[in-house]
Design an enzyme around this catalytic site. Structure first.
Site, short mmCIF file in Angstrom:
data_model
loop_
_atom_site.label_atom_id
_atom_site.label_comp_id
_atom_site.label_asym_id
_atom_site.label_seq_id
_atom_site.Cartn_x
_atom_site.Cartn_y
_atom_site.Cartn_z
N HIS A 150 1.88 41.16 -28.54
CA HIS A 150 1.64 43.07 -29.12
C HIS A 150 -0.22 42.85 -29.01
O HIS A 150 -0.94 42.62 -29.01
CB HIS A 150 2.16 42.76 -30.69
CG HIS A 150 3.33 42.67 -31.04
ND1 HIS A 150 3.72 42.86 -31.76
CD2 HIS A 150 5.11 43.03 -29.97
CE1 HIS A 150 5.81 43.19 -31.58
NE2 HIS A 150 5.72 42.84 -30.43
N GLU A 178 -2.49 43.63 -31.08
CA GLU A 178 -3.47 42.45 -32.56
C GLU A 178 -3.28 40.95 -31.95
O GLU A 178 -4.67 40.42 -32.17
CB GLU A 178 -2.31 42.79 -34.00
CG GLU A 178 -2.12 43.99 -33.77
CD GLU A 178 -0.68 44.36 -34.91
OE1 GLU A 178 -0.43 44.93 -32.59
OE2 GLU A 178 -0.17 44.77 -34.94
N CYS A 199 4.11 44.68 -36.85
CA CYS A 199 4.71 44.12 -37.41
C CYS A 199 4.37 43.20 -38.28
O CYS A 199 3.41 42.73 -38.21
CB CYS A 199 5.85 44.17 -36.55
SG CYS A 199 5.14 42.62 -34.63
N CYS A 202 2.75 39.98 -35.91
CA CYS A 202 1.35 40.70 -35.89
C CYS A 202 0.58 40.11 -37.31
O CYS A 202 -1.02 40.15 -37.79
CB CYS A 202 0.86 41.62 -35.47
SG CYS A 202 1.88 41.85 -33.98
#
Lengths: 151, 151
Positions: free
Chosen positions: A47, A49, A77, A80
């Site tokens: 992801h 992040e 999410c 993260c």
């Protein structure tokens, strides 16, 4: 956030869910810019992040980003959000709300848990319209393509 | 789990919190073995489970580990539990309970959330004594060393 949105556009061009993230040091220096690369890297943890945190830590030669801010185009999410806590990031700015998979204002609400040892200051809804629009366009195109395939 | 525990011992030798993880395919092939490397890699996301997931995905050339099992010596934290869900791992076996930072039976309880789209079968407490003992020894030595420094 506009720089994070630019990164989200890069993800879009690569057929990845368009989310971008930027990490900035306490003195305003951009340490890392990243976007979703799950398919490109064959990595479900890639992801925006997580990639930005890893890059910023590499840049600073540390496993803690104390005093830093992260700008993300979408509500992180739970994976993260937890990583943001583990990295000791001071401020989290995010764009669109993610009622389906978000872990800050939705789902696990990571930063409300007493077990979460470090909690950043949180500023949600920054450029939310622009950050949300690119996602809506992406998933709308996906649906059209899928329908095209089944017809 | 004994292989995951061997990996935890490697972490111990590297002065990292001794947690190990192994990912096995549905036909019993070991796809990845990893241990905590947070300090070595300057990466707060470098938990054993995350590193094992990335290795296993690389080995299979996919971002999903459907049918696979993960063995971890400690209850995964909320970041790792979320990553296990994102990777679509079928079965989670873990050793010691982590009442402080666990995210499966403690804290965020990731797999109990309706928002968590994929939930593995969960088997906790496997070789819990051995998996817990190495952590107790590690933190006990850390405390002794810290006390040594302040005396």
């Amino acid at each position: 956030m506009s720089k994070a949105l630019e990164a989200a556009h890069m993800a879009f061009q690569n057929d990845e869910v368009p989310v971008g993230a930027v990490i900035v040091s306490s003195d305003g220096k951009v340490l890392a810019t990243a976007f979703n690369m799950i398919r490109q890297l064959n990595d479900p943890t890639a992801h925006a992040e997580i990639l930005a945190i890893r890059k910023a830590c590499e840049a600073l030669g540390t496993d803690r980003l104390e005093g830093c801010s992260i700008y993300v185009t979408l509500e992180p999410c739970s994976m993260c959000a937890s990583a943001i806590s583990l990295a000791r990031i001071a401020k989290l700015y995010f764009g669109a709300i993610d009622s389906k998979s978000g872990g800050v204002e939705n789902g696990a609400r990571i930063f409300t848990l007493s077990q979460t040892h470090h909690k950043p200051e949180i500023f949600g809804g920054i450029m939310a319209r622009e950050c949300g629009e690119i996602l809506t366009t992406f998933f709308s195109l996906k649906r059209d393509n899928d329908q095209g395939r089944t017809n």
